[in-house]
Structure formats: C-alpha cells, structure tokens
Scaffold this motif. Structure first.
Motif, PDB file in Angstrom:
ATOM      1  N   ALA A   1     -26.726  12.341 -39.453  1.00  0.00           N
ATOM      2  CA  ALA A   1     -26.713  12.974 -40.782  1.00  0.00           C
ATOM      3  C   ALA A   1     -25.375  12.853 -41.487  1.00  0.00           C
ATOM      4  O   ALA A   1     -25.274  13.154 -42.667  1.00  0.00           O
ATOM      5  CB  ALA A   1     -27.094  14.442 -40.655  1.00  0.00           C
ATOM      6  N   GLY A   2     -24.331  12.442 -40.761  1.00  0.00           N
ATOM      7  CA  GLY A   2     -23.023  12.326 -41.389  1.00  0.00           C
ATOM      8  C   GLY A   2     -22.486  13.696 -41.758  1.00  0.00           C
ATOM      9  O   GLY A   2     -22.385  14.599 -40.934  1.00  0.00           O
ATOM     10  N   SER A   3     -22.144  13.852 -43.039  1.00  0.00           N
ATOM     11  CA  SER A   3     -21.537  15.098 -43.499  1.00  0.00           C
ATOM     12  C   SER A   3     -22.571  16.122 -43.954  1.00  0.00           C
ATOM     13  O   SER A   3     -22.199  17.190 -44.449  1.00  0.00           O
ATOM     14  CB  SER A   3     -20.581  14.805 -44.661  1.00  0.00           C
ATOM     15  OG  SER A   3     -21.268  14.187 -45.733  1.00  0.00           O
ATOM     16  N   GLU A   4     -23.848  15.830 -43.797  1.00  0.00           N
ATOM     17  CA  GLU A   4     -24.891  16.776 -44.219  1.00  0.00           C
ATOM     18  C   GLU A   4     -24.767  18.083 -43.435  1.00  0.00           C
ATOM     19  O   GLU A   4     -24.750  18.091 -42.208  1.00  0.00           O
ATOM     20  CB  GLU A   4     -26.271  16.166 -43.992  1.00  0.00           C
ATOM     21  CG  GLU A   4     -27.419  17.044 -44.444  1.00  0.00           C
ATOM     22  CD  GLU A   4     -27.432  17.270 -45.932  1.00  0.00           C
ATOM     23  OE1 GLU A   4     -27.212  18.423 -46.341  1.00  0.00           O
ATOM     24  OE2 GLU A   4     -27.648  16.297 -46.677  1.00  0.00           O
ATOM     25  N   LYS A   5     -24.650  19.184 -44.162  1.00  0.00           N
ATOM     26  CA  LYS A   5     -24.454  20.481 -43.530  1.00  0.00           C
ATOM     27  C   LYS A   5     -25.793  21.087 -43.131  1.00  0.00           C
ATOM     28  O   LYS A   5     -26.790  20.906 -43.805  1.00  0.00           O
ATOM     29  CB  LYS A   5     -23.718  21.423 -44.481  1.00  0.00           C
ATOM     30  CG  LYS A   5     -22.301  20.979 -44.809  1.00  0.00           C
ATOM     31  CD  LYS A   5     -21.624  21.958 -45.747  1.00  0.00           C
ATOM     32  CE  LYS A   5     -20.193  21.524 -46.045  1.00  0.00           C
ATOM     33  NZ  LYS A   5     -19.530  22.463 -46.980  1.00  0.00           N
ATOM     34  N   GLY A   6     -25.778  21.820 -42.037  1.00  0.00           N
ATOM     35  CA  GLY A   6     -26.957  22.545 -41.601  1.00  0.00           C
ATOM     36  C   GLY A   6     -27.584  22.000 -40.341  1.00  0.00           C
ATOM     37  O   GLY A   6     -27.950  22.774 -39.448  1.00  0.00           O
ATOM     38  N   LEU A   7     -27.714  20.682 -40.235  1.00  0.00           N
ATOM     39  CA  LEU A   7     -28.431  20.108 -39.098  1.00  0.00           C
ATOM     40  C   LEU A   7     -27.748  20.403 -37.768  1.00  0.00           C
ATOM     41  O   LEU A   7     -28.413  20.657 -36.762  1.00  0.00           O
ATOM     42  CB  LEU A   7     -28.579  18.594 -39.287  1.00  0.00           C
ATOM     43  CG  LEU A   7     -29.837  18.147 -40.050  1.00  0.00           C
ATOM     44  CD1 LEU A   7     -29.768  16.669 -40.372  1.00  0.00           C
ATOM     45  CD2 LEU A   7     -31.087  18.450 -39.239  1.00  0.00           C
ATOM     46  N   ARG A   8     -26.433  20.362 -37.740  1.00  0.00           N
ATOM     47  CA  ARG A   8     -25.737  20.654 -36.480  1.00  0.00           C
ATOM     48  C   ARG A   8     -25.961  22.107 -36.062  1.00  0.00           C
ATOM     49  O   ARG A   8     -26.130  22.393 -34.876  1.00  0.00           O
ATOM     50  CB  ARG A   8     -24.252  20.345 -36.627  1.00  0.00           C
ATOM     51  CG  ARG A   8     -23.938  18.857 -36.685  1.00  0.00           C
ATOM     52  CD  ARG A   8     -22.436  18.611 -36.765  1.00  0.00           C
ATOM     53  NE  ARG A   8     -22.138  17.182 -36.704  1.00  0.00           N
ATOM     54  CZ  ARG A   8     -22.166  16.355 -37.743  1.00  0.00           C
ATOM     55  NH1 ARG A   8     -22.480  16.834 -38.948  1.00  0.00           N
ATOM     56  NH2 ARG A   8     -21.880  15.073 -37.604  1.00  0.00           N
ATOM     57  N   HIS A   9     -25.950  23.004 -37.039  1.00  0.00           N
ATOM     58  CA  HIS A   9     -26.254  24.407 -36.725  1.00  0.00           C
ATOM     59  C   HIS A   9     -27.660  24.525 -36.135  1.00  0.00           C
ATOM     60  O   HIS A   9     -27.878  25.236 -35.150  1.00  0.00           O
ATOM     61  CB  HIS A   9     -26.165  25.261 -37.988  1.00  0.00           C
ATOM     62  CG  HIS A   9     -24.772  25.496 -38.478  1.00  0.00           C
ATOM     63  ND1 HIS A   9     -24.102  24.614 -39.290  1.00  0.00           N
ATOM     64  CD2 HIS A   9     -23.919  26.539 -38.265  1.00  0.00           C
ATOM     65  CE1 HIS A   9     -22.919  25.092 -39.573  1.00  0.00           C
ATOM     66  NE2 HIS A   9     -22.767  26.255 -38.966  1.00  0.00           N
ATOM     67  N   TRP A  10     -28.617  23.840 -36.768  1.00  0.00           N
ATOM     68  CA  TRP A  10     -30.004  23.952 -36.314  1.00  0.00           C
ATOM     69  C   TRP A  10     -30.174  23.360 -34.923  1.00  0.00           C
ATOM     70  O   TRP A  10     -30.933  23.892 -34.110  1.00  0.00           O
ATOM     71  CB  TRP A  10     -30.931  23.267 -37.311  1.00  0.00           C
ATOM     72  CG  TRP A  10     -30.886  23.907 -38.664  1.00  0.00           C
ATOM     73  CD1 TRP A  10     -30.658  25.227 -38.928  1.00  0.00           C
ATOM     74  CD2 TRP A  10     -31.048  23.276 -39.928  1.00  0.00           C
ATOM     75  NE1 TRP A  10     -30.670  25.456 -40.282  1.00  0.00           N
ATOM     76  CE2 TRP A  10     -30.914  24.284 -40.926  1.00  0.00           C
ATOM     77  CE3 TRP A  10     -31.296  21.958 -40.339  1.00  0.00           C
ATOM     78  CZ2 TRP A  10     -31.017  23.996 -42.287  1.00  0.00           C
ATOM     79  CZ3 TRP A  10     -31.402  21.692 -41.691  1.00  0.00           C
ATOM     80  CH2 TRP A  10     -31.270  22.693 -42.654  1.00  0.00           C
ATOM     81  N   ALA A  11     -29.476  22.253 -34.653  1.00  0.00           N
ATOM     82  CA  ALA A  11     -29.560  21.657 -33.317  1.00  0.00           C
ATOM     83  C   ALA A  11     -28.961  22.596 -32.264  1.00  0.00           C
ATOM     84  O   ALA A  11     -29.542  22.814 -31.194  1.00  0.00           O
ATOM     85  CB  ALA A  11     -28.852  20.304 -33.299  1.00  0.00           C
TER      86      ALA A  11
END
Length: 410
Positions: free
Chosen positions: A32-42
């Motif tokens: 996702a690169g710099s897209e915020k949110g996905l790392r939190h969800w993972a």
C-alpha cells in the motif's frame, strides 16, 4: 441448530479464517505504500487472531492466557482497527484509548476469574467492552461520503455495527438460560459467537480492502483530470466539465461566462529567475485566482501560462468585476523569490453566453479574441468580447501586434 454445531470445528474454522484475513490485510499493507490505515488493520487483526486462538483453547492453556490475555488482545485488536479507521480518514489517533481498554478488561477478568470466579461476569464484561469498541468503529464509518468510497465505508461500518449489536446481545444473553455453564461448551450462544466472528472477519477485511481500492481509484481519477504542476483542471477535463455546465445552463437560460487569462511577460520571468521560479509563480497565480472563485466555478490550465475560468450564473457585468478583482489581486501580491519580489500581471478576455451563446468553442474563440485585444492594448487589463458580427476590421492587426509584442516581450 446452533447447539448441534461442533465447537472445536468452529474454533478451527474461525482460526483459519482469521489467519487468512490477517495475511490478506498484511499483504495489502505491504504493497500500500504510504496509504494510511492498512497497517493498523493488519496489526489489529493479528492481535485479534492471537486472542481468538487462545480463547478457543481454554482446555489446553492456563486461564491467565486463554481468558485474561486473550480478551485483552481481542480488545486491543479492535481498538487498533478503530485507530486504523481514523488514520484512513486523516483524523487523530488517540493510541492510549485501546491500550487502556485492553488493560481494564484484563484487570476485570483477572478479578472475576482468580478472585471471584464468575463466568457470567466475564462474558458480560468482555462482551460489553468488545461491543463498545466495535460500535466506535461503526460510528466512524457510517457517515456520508463520496461514492464509490461510501460503499466501502458502509460495508465495513455495517459489519462493525453487526458486531457491536451481536456482542451487546451476547452480554444480555449471558444473564439468561442461554449462558454456558462452562467456558467452552457446545452451547447455542458460543456457536453463534464463533459464527458471527467468522462473518465479521470476512466482512471487515473486505470492507477495508474496498475502502483502500476505491480511494486509490479516486486518486488516480483526480490525477487524470488535473494539471500536474498547478492542480487545476487539465484541458480535456475542463472541456468535458464545461460542456456539462453549458448544457444545463442552456436548458435553464442562466448565463455562463468564460474568461481566458494569460500571464504577462512570463518569458521574462523564466529568463531572469529560472524555470523553477516560473513554476512557483504559476502556482502562486493559481492560488490567488482561487481566492476569488466560488465552489462551482471551474479553473483549468489551457496551455503554458494560459488559464480558463468557467463562471456559471454570472453575466458579463458580474464576471467582469470578478476578472478585475483577480487582476488587481495579482498585481498587489507579487511572488517573492529569495526576498526579491517578482511582479506579475495578467491580461484577461471575457466572453458571456448572453452574447455568444452556449457553445463552448464559440465562447472560447470570443474570449481568446478579447485576450489578444488586451495584450495588444498594453497588457494588464480586462477586455470584453465583442458582440458577434461586430468584430473590428483590424482584429488581425491586433493579433499580429499582440504576437509581435509577445515575441519581443515588451
């Protein structure tokens, strides 16, 4: 029927589903690169997965892990998911909240397991806290949003709301005859909880992936219709949107004005200060122009230092006043390059549908002729397009004079 389902099989299925969704979100976050949110969800899903794995194996793991730590991890997981939603939306992320909620759950479950052993209290506490965190996620997502992003929002928000309501019912049911007598038993309440958790895992992960996909698609669409330097509409997008405005205005007979403007002596600015300064001056010019525009006005880059304004609802008189304010605003606010003011002026040509009609090419041609006239008459001025059929015989001479001055940059 729920009571006939094998709880161990459901537990294994839930573990596999949670693991699959965690891997899916992790892969998406990796790319996702710099897209915020996905790392939190993972990360949230990973914590939720560990908590679920511990919780469904209470017969084999000490209760300090399978009850206390497991519910703490599940609370933390949903809390981190909530932080991810806020990060995705660009709002603040109070990280202390999920941590404090997880610690509170662990403390209360420790008390009601090792000091006052009460399965009913443990089910009620865990359900209420997890329901609260789920409803917080639903509150963030079930909001008005631009399509298609709203579809992803409402899918994930609907699943979060389903989780919150289901966990609330679980807390209520824990006080009834449906409450299990032992922590892990083939009980309708336990079976419904595991089935609901599986549906929620799949639904939330799908919603989050859709949210990311739709935002990326919307960003790419915006890039395709914007000028890379100034952020204004590019020529193609300006043309398409202008046609829509003119078509609607033609049906209602409301006026539409097209203004064509061009920066004066821009070649001289590039030669004296460099092209980087020239680019910065163009961005400065666009920022000043936007100060005088309404929400439904269009601003597009036609080419080089030429820009076009589409002003729906404004007749010749009102649009001329806007053009004059833009001209004065730019003259009175020079761009500063290393403390050196770079004076900038513009010439503007104004053409309105009340004289030229609602055909874009005719409006553009009339505004272009008026712009040439403004250039030929000395620059830094606003000129109105002449009424069709009254163009002066010396229009070609004005164009040649304007082009001659442009080449000499005088």
């Amino acid at each position: 029927m729920l009571g006939e389902l094998d709880l161990k099989t459901l537990g294994i299925a839930l573990s596999l589903v949670t693991l699959s969704m965690t891997l899916l979100l992790s892969i998406a976050a990796w790319h996702a690169g710099s897209e915020k949110g996905l790392r939190h969800w993972a990360m949230g899903n990973f914590a939720l997965m560990l908590g679920l794995l511990m919780n469904v194996n209470q017969d084999h793991i000490h209760h300090s892990l399978s009850v206390v730590l497991a519910n703490g991890l599940m609370t933390l997981g949903i809390g981190v998911t909530w932080l991810g939603v806020r990060a995705f939306k660009g709002t603040s992320q109070p990280q202390a909240g999920p941590i404090l909620a997880a610690l509170l759950v662990m403390l209360l479950l420790w008390i009601f397991r090792f000091h006052f052993d009460s399965l009913t209290a443990r089910l009620g506490i865990a359900s209420i806290v997890l329901a609260t965190m789920s409803l917080l996620c639903a509150r963030e997502l079930l909001i008005p949003a631009e399509q298609p992003l709203r579809t992803g929002y409402w899918l994930a928000g609907g699943v979060a709301l389903f989780c919150g309501l289901g966990l609330t019912l679980r807390a209520i049911a824990s006080l009834s005859s449906l409450s299990p007598t032992v922590a892990i038993s083939d009980n309708p309440l336990q079976s419904a909880t595991l089935l609901g958790a599986m549906v929620a895992q799949i639904g939330l992960a799908s919603g989050f992936i859709l949210m990311t996909h739709y935002r990326t698609a919307m960003a790419l669409h915006r890039l395709s219709e914007r000028d890379a330097l100034t952020g204004t509409l590019n020529r193609r997008s300006l043309y398409e949107q202008a046609l829509q405005i003119l078509s609607k205005a033609s049906e209602t007979q409301l006026p539409v004005t097209l203004i064509m403007l061009d920066a004066d002596h821009f070649k001289r600015i590039n030669d004296e200060f460099g092209h980087q300064t020239g680019d910065a001056v163009l961005c400065h010019m666009v920022a000043r122009i936007r100060q005088h525009l309404r929400a439904d006005d269009l601003l597009g880059r036609y080419g080089g230092e030429e820009f076009i304004l589409i002003l729906p609802g404004l007749d010749t008189v009102s649009a001329t006043q806007v053009a004059e304010r833009i001209r004065l605003g730019l003259c009175n606010q020079p761009w500063h390059a290393e403390d050196t003011p770079v004076q900038l002026s513009i010439s503007l040509g104004v053409a309105c549908s009340d004289q030229q009609g609602y055909v874009f090419d005719i409006l553009l041609g009339a505004a272009d002729a008026a712009l040439y006239q403004a250039k030929a008459l000395g620059r830094n001025r606003v000129e109105l397009a002449r009424h069709p059929g009254t163009a002066p015989k010396d229009e070609m001479a004005l164009r040649l004079l304007s082009q001659f001055r442009h080449n000499l940059d005088v």
